[in-house]
Scaffold this active site. Structure first.
Site, PDB file in Angstrom:
ATOM      1  CB  CYS A 137      -0.919  -0.019   1.225  1.00 37.48           C
ATOM      2  SG  CYS A 137      -2.028   1.387   1.239  1.00 37.48           S
ATOM      3  CB  CYS A 351       0.806   5.200 -41.664  1.00 41.38           C
ATOM      4  SG  CYS A 351       0.115   5.486 -43.312  1.00 41.38           S
ATOM      5  CB  CYS A 385      10.140   1.706 -35.791  1.00 40.93           C
ATOM      6  SG  CYS A 385       8.946   2.809 -36.560  1.00 40.93           S
ATOM      7  CB  CYS A 392      -2.724   2.074 -38.978  1.00 34.91           C
ATOM      8  SG  CYS A 392      -4.038   1.628 -40.142  1.00 34.91           S
TER       9      CYS A 392
HETATM   10  S1  SF4 Z   1       7.709   0.711 -39.537  1.00 31.90           S
HETATM   11 FE1  SF4 Z   1       8.510   2.667 -38.797  1.00 31.90          FE
HETATM   12  S2  SF4 Z   1      10.029   3.210 -40.350  1.00 31.90           S
HETATM   13 FE2  SF4 Z   1       8.779   1.623 -41.283  1.00 31.90          FE
HETATM   14  S3  SF4 Z   1       7.214   2.754 -42.410  1.00 31.90           S
HETATM   15 FE3  SF4 Z   1       6.360   2.299 -40.375  1.00 31.90          FE
HETATM   16  S4  SF4 Z   1       6.838   4.135 -39.144  1.00 31.90           S
HETATM   17 FE4  SF4 Z   1       8.126   4.204 -40.959  1.00 31.90          FE
HETATM   18  S1  SF4 Z   2      -5.687   3.727 -42.796  1.00 33.06           S
HETATM   19 FE1  SF4 Z   2      -3.717   3.030 -41.997  1.00 33.06          FE
HETATM   20  S2  SF4 Z   2      -2.514   2.650 -43.827  1.00 33.06           S
HETATM   21 FE2  SF4 Z   2      -4.232   3.920 -44.472  1.00 33.06          FE
HETATM   22  S3  SF4 Z   2      -3.510   6.020 -44.331  1.00 33.06           S
HETATM   23 FE3  SF4 Z   2      -4.468   5.551 -42.369  1.00 33.06          FE
HETATM   24  S4  SF4 Z   2      -2.749   4.841 -41.095  1.00 33.06           S
HETATM   25 FE4  SF4 Z   2      -2.077   4.751 -43.211  1.00 33.06          FE
END
Ligand code: SF4
Ligand code: SF4
Ligand SMILES: Cc1cc2nc3c(=O)[nH]c(=O)nc-3n(C[C@H](O)[C@H](O)[C@H](O)COP(=O)(O)OP(=O)(O)OC[C@H]3O[C@@H](n4cnc5c(N)ncnc54)[C@H](O)[C@@H]3O)c2cc1C
Ligand SMILES: Cc1cc2nc3c(=O)[nH]c(=O)nc-3n(C[C@H](O)[C@H](O)[C@H](O)COP(=O)(O)O)c2cc1C
Ligand code: SF4
Lengths: 424, 455
Positions: A137, A351, A385, A392
């Site tokens: 706690c 993205c 990455c 997304c």
């Molecule tokens: S994985 Fe990372 S480096 Fe590759 S496209 Fe996506 S955000 Fe960009």
């Molecule tokens: S829906 Fe996904 S892939 Fe399409 S523009 Fe948006 S983040 Fe990018």
């Protein structure tokens, strides 16, 4: 259907879903309702010496996400505010009425041998299945030399655990505080003291928000506030890591772990089990939705186990531990590249801007004839990455595709680029 | 009152009930609904919704502000792109504009973000202690704006912001253009147009002179001489006529004339009611007219169009409103004859059935008659050529009957700009007019400042 029953540190329960020591397990009324709803066990709200603790009014606050989704929950409550006598009487009765359910009693008394020696026989007399030592706690109690004040000093953890093993024959579960730098030190201390299991995590020191009109943090007591303990969904990643740290520590190998922290679904629970837990405890999710959530948790877990061919929890407990390692052992030659499913893409551009502004400029924005944009990954620039996949909004629209680089496994210890590499 | 309809009865319902029926078609969001809805926005980059907004409002930004409890900031973002953001939020056909383009407007995402209602939420709930835009230092330039509709007002506000002095010449006694006189009452309720006008004028530096009509007591040559620049935002002041015999008979009226009366009256129960009526046309004006007649208590409202539903100018959303209000949509029929009773008043209309023949509209030879107490024409607004009669005005290059402008809203004459419905550029929508006014103001400003620097 898979068998959800467990035996954890010698304690039997019809399922691994236990309610953590907290308001849901504060008194017979709640616990009986919980058992009626189907919970496999409870850790009774922490008992202490009389006179019982006194609570302030205005006790909880939360960290909200969009749509008032509670992401994290904060409380400044103390241990039970009811007398020891009443609690013990109720525990005895409930255990008698519900013999198949796990009944664990959480304890917190001053760090003095005499105090423990006095309370343990009283607790054992209730017929409960085990005790849990509340060394976690983080608010109020540490100011009185209890809770996290004990849990943060491995020597105390070991000492108190040993007292408990000396003056009681019950299984002893040591509940660990996350408010430390290396949780393994506390787990090792409990292990040395003879603990039958550890449970973690208790709550994390927190201030969830500040009322900017009144210039005081929440929850507000009069015109003041104090830090509380953080729990709920937001703490799950921290809890999972601490569980994994202990599960893969050779010094405490085999020590049963009860997972706690942000569990609200069967999947959360399965993840804790995969990282080495034999049972789990739930508090916040029950506080937000009521005891009925165990229904979906049990159903979901057993169906998933069936689909995987797991007959019991043991079949997958700890399965993900071996794959959790130190960074230096990871394969530096492994490569994934983002791939956008153009049919699933809704064209939000998240993205692109994420990668463009903050990652590797690896997603091109191609203006189309109608003024909309098409987003395409530039394979050569992508470092894999996962950022784009995370931002997304469309599930499985961006897939991280493993590449066949033709290169062998190579970890950092052996990488020629590592100036301190080990000679192979 | 509307003379040609004075022989008709009045509605059965009382004033209060009628007022109720004409309440907001799309009521405002509650605070909670706005919070939920704003959280659905994905904060797109290069957001398609902005692209689809004729006035280029930074939609993701204002919605994020709402979501983060900054309604004031949201309103300012909207108003900085569209000073009539409040009325646009109510009258824009969002289903073919921003919401059509929203990335969440597909089956997987269930429904578009309700951008229009969120925009309204921001504007309605922002409380500015002073006008949110400041004027630049006085430029010493004076600009004449003709027409106080959305185009003229938007132009005037932006010019005033840049430090210029603006005089608006307006033919009617109230400013606002069709926001005041034309939009369906249930879209823009109570005195919103006037309140929005008052807000807009807070910026200062704008004088409206009512009762001055270009082509009447005002000529373009004079304005050109007396002002540093001129902006024409005179809309489409005339209605297209049927071109049939008896098309001025009692009982036959342009829908816009009736709607103007309806919007101005304090007591809807005093309006003439055509229990059985015919509305001719296929655009939003036709729908507005039919729906309003139905709300007044008509039993039998027929909207007749010579082509099919899919060719209608009115959007699906508008057509749905019509159906919800018991309006019957009759397609593939064109007016053939106005039918009159013994007193020479409208008693109905004969229609010829039509069909497409190799892409051309043809009468099938079949006809039918519909009984009606009144016929409303909503077959399009027309440019009122009488405005452009002085020698300079006659030199303006035209496109069709309307005024030709380039992308910067410049007419063929230096120093004279035009925008909104009176030009052929873009769609005839409030939001388009606002954008024209704004762009024209920027073009005027850039040009005037250029000459200042050169001097
Ligand atoms: S994985 Fe990372 S480096 Fe590759 S496209 Fe996506 S955000 Fe960009
Ligand atoms: S829906 Fe996904 S892939 Fe399409 S523009 Fe948006 S983040 Fe990018
Ligand atoms: C019935 C109807 C319903 C509509 N509904 C919608 C809708 O729901 N949504 C939407 O987006 N759009 C709608 N529209 C279209 C929209 O109203 C117009 O596109 C918009 O008002 C155009 O603005 P404007 O400033 O160009 O012209 P207007 O609004 O027509 O304003 C022109 C102004 O100039 C004045 N004027 C005209 N001639 C002269 C002159 N010679 N001298 C001085 N002053 C003059 C007029 O009195 C008026 O104030 C509707 C139109 C009609 C007719
Ligand atoms: C209001 C409240 C009171 C709590 N009281 C206790 C307590 O008395 N003893 C204890 O060991 N843990 C206590 N906890 C911590 C919970 O048992 C649990 O460890 C923590 O909330 C994390 O789990 P969760 O994310 O499922 O809530 C309390 C938590 C809350 C929210
Ligand atoms: S397209 Fe839709 S989701 Fe994207 S920013 Fe615009 S309103 Fe938000």
């Amino acid at each position: 259907m898979a068998d959800l029953s467990i035996e954890f540190a010698g304690i039997k329960a019809p399922n691994p879903f236990w309610l953590a020591s907290a308001p849901p397990t504060d008194k017979a009324y709640n616990v009986v309702r919980a058992f009626e709803a189907g919970w496999g066990g409870v850790v009774w709200k922490t008992l202490g010496e009389d006179p019982a603790a006194v609570n302030v009014s205005s006790r909880y606050s939360a960290h909200f996400g969009p749509n008032r989704q509670v992401q994290g929950f904060n409380n400044i409550e103390l241990i039970t505010d009811r007398s020891l006598e009443i609690n013990l009487r109720e525990i005895t009765q409930v255990k008698k009425d519900w013999p198949d359910r796990a009944m664990i009693v959480s304890l917190m008394v001053p760090c003095v041998e005499e105090s423990w020696k006095t309370i343990l026989p009283l607790v054992e007399a209730t017929g409960c299945d085990g005790i849990e030592l509340n060394f976690g706690c983080p608010h109020g109690m540490p100011e009185r030399g209890m809770g996290a004040a004990v849990g943060q000093v491995p020597e105390y953890v070991e000492m108190v655990t040993r007292w408990c093993k000396t003056y009681s024959s019950l299984p002893v579960i040591v509940k660990l505080t996350p408010n430390i730098t290396d949780v393994r030190l506390s787990a090792r201390a409990a292990y040395r003291g003879g603990a039958d299991a550890v449970s973690l995590i208790n709550t994390i020191n927190s201030i969830t928000s500040v009322n900017l009109e009144r210039m005081v943090a929440n929850p507000i007591v009069g015109s003041q506030s104090t830090h509380g303990g953080y729990c709920g969904s937001a703490v799950k990643p921290i809890a999972l890591n601490m569980v994994a740290e202990i599960a893969r520590d050779p010094e405490t190998r085999g020590l049963p772990i009860c997972g706690i922290g942000g569990i609200g679904s069967w999947r959360d629970a399965a993840e804790f089990v995969a990282l080495g837990c034999g049972a789990v405890q739930v508090c916040t999710a029950a506080m937000l939705h009521g005891f009925r959530i165990v229904e979906e948790m049990k159903d979901g877990l057993s169906r998933w186990m069936d689909s995987q061919g797991y007959a019991s929890l043991k079949d997958f407990s700890g399965r993900a531990v071996g794959n959790t390692t130190d960074w230096k052992y990871l394969d530096i030659n492994y490569q994934v590249i983002a791939k956008i499913d153009q049919d699933a893409c809704i064209g939000c551009g998240r993205c692109h801007i994420a990668c463009e502004d903050t990652a590797h400029q690896a997603i091109a924005s191609l203006t189309q004839a109608d003024g909309t944009h098409k987003y395409e990954v530039i394979d050569e620039e992508c470092v894999g990455c996962n950022l784009c996949q995370i931002t997304c909004p469309v599930e499985s629209c961006i897939e991280m595709v493993a590449q066949d680089t033709g290169k062998p496994f190579l970890d950092w210890l052996h990488d020629p680029r590592n100036p301190y590499r080990e000679a192979s | 009152m509307i003379d040609t309809l004075s022989h008709l009865p009045r509605p059965d319902a009382g004033a209060a009930e009628l007022a109720d029926r004409f309440a907001d078609l799309a009521p405002p969001l509650t605070a909670r609904q706005a919070a939920l809805e704003s959280a659905r926005c994905l904060y797109c980059y290069d957001a398609p919704c902005i692209n689809a907004c004729p006035s280029e409002i930074d939609i993701p930004s204002f919605i994020r502000n709402i979501s983060h409890e900054n309604v004031q900031g949201a309103a300012q973002t909207i108003l900085s792109a569209n000073i009539l953001g409040g009325s646009c939020a109510r009258v824009c056909p969002t289903e073919i504009l921003c919401q059509q383009a929203c990335v969440r407007n597909n089956a997987q995402e269930c429904a578009p973000v309700l951008i229009g209602l969120l925009q309204r939420h921001a504007i309605d709930n922002a409380q500015f202690s002073e006008h949110p835009f400041q004027r630049a230092a006085a430029s010493g330039k004076r600009i004449a704006v003709v027409g106080a509709g959305p185009a003229g007002l938007s132009c005037a506000h932006r010019l005033a912001m840049h430090g210029h002095e603006v005089v608006i010449f307006e033919a009617r006694e109230k400013a606002g253009g069709l926001n005041e006189y034309g939009i369906a009452k249930y879209k823009l309720v109570d005195d919103f147009a006037q309140r929005e006008l008052a807000f807009l004028l807070q910026i200062g530096g704008i004088e409206i002179r009512h009762g001055h009509k270009l082509g009447d007591d005002l000529s373009l040559s004079e304005l050109h001489q007396q002002f540093d620049s001129v902006f024409l935002g005179i809309g489409l002041a005339a209605s297209k006529r049927l071109g049939l015999a008896d098309d001025a008979a009692p009982g036959l009226l342009a829908a816009t004339d009736y709607i103007r009366e309806l919007r101005q009256t304090d007591d809807l129960s005093q309006l003439p009611l055509a229990r059985r009526c015919i509305v001719l046309g296929a655009g939003n004006t036709a729908i507005d007219m039919a729906v309003q007649m139905s709300k007044l208590g008509a039993d039998d409202v027929n909207l007749v169009y010579r082509r099919g539903l899919s060719e209608m100018g009115a959007t699906e959303h508008e057509q749905a409103i019509a159906k919800d209000n018991q309006v019957r949509l009759l397609t593939w029929a064109q007016p053939e004859q106005v039918l009159l009773d013994d007193q020479g008043q409208v008693r109905g209309m004969r229609f010829a059935r039509t069909r497409l023949d190799n892409g051309r509209l043809q009468a099938t030879g079949e006809t039918f008659e519909l009984a009606a107490d009144a016929i409303f024409t909503a077959i399009g607004q027309a440019f009122d050529g009488a405005a452009l009669v002085d020698p300079l005005a006659r030199e303006l290059q035209r496109e069709g009957e309307r005024i030709w402008v380039d992308a910067q809203l410049r007419t063929s004459l230096p120093g004279i700009y035009a925008g909104g419905d009176c030009t052929a550029l873009g769609q005839d929508l409030t939001v388009q007019a606002v954008q024209h006014g704004k762009l024209a103001a920027e073009a005027i400003h850039a040009h005037l400042m250029l000459t200042v620097e050169a001097a």
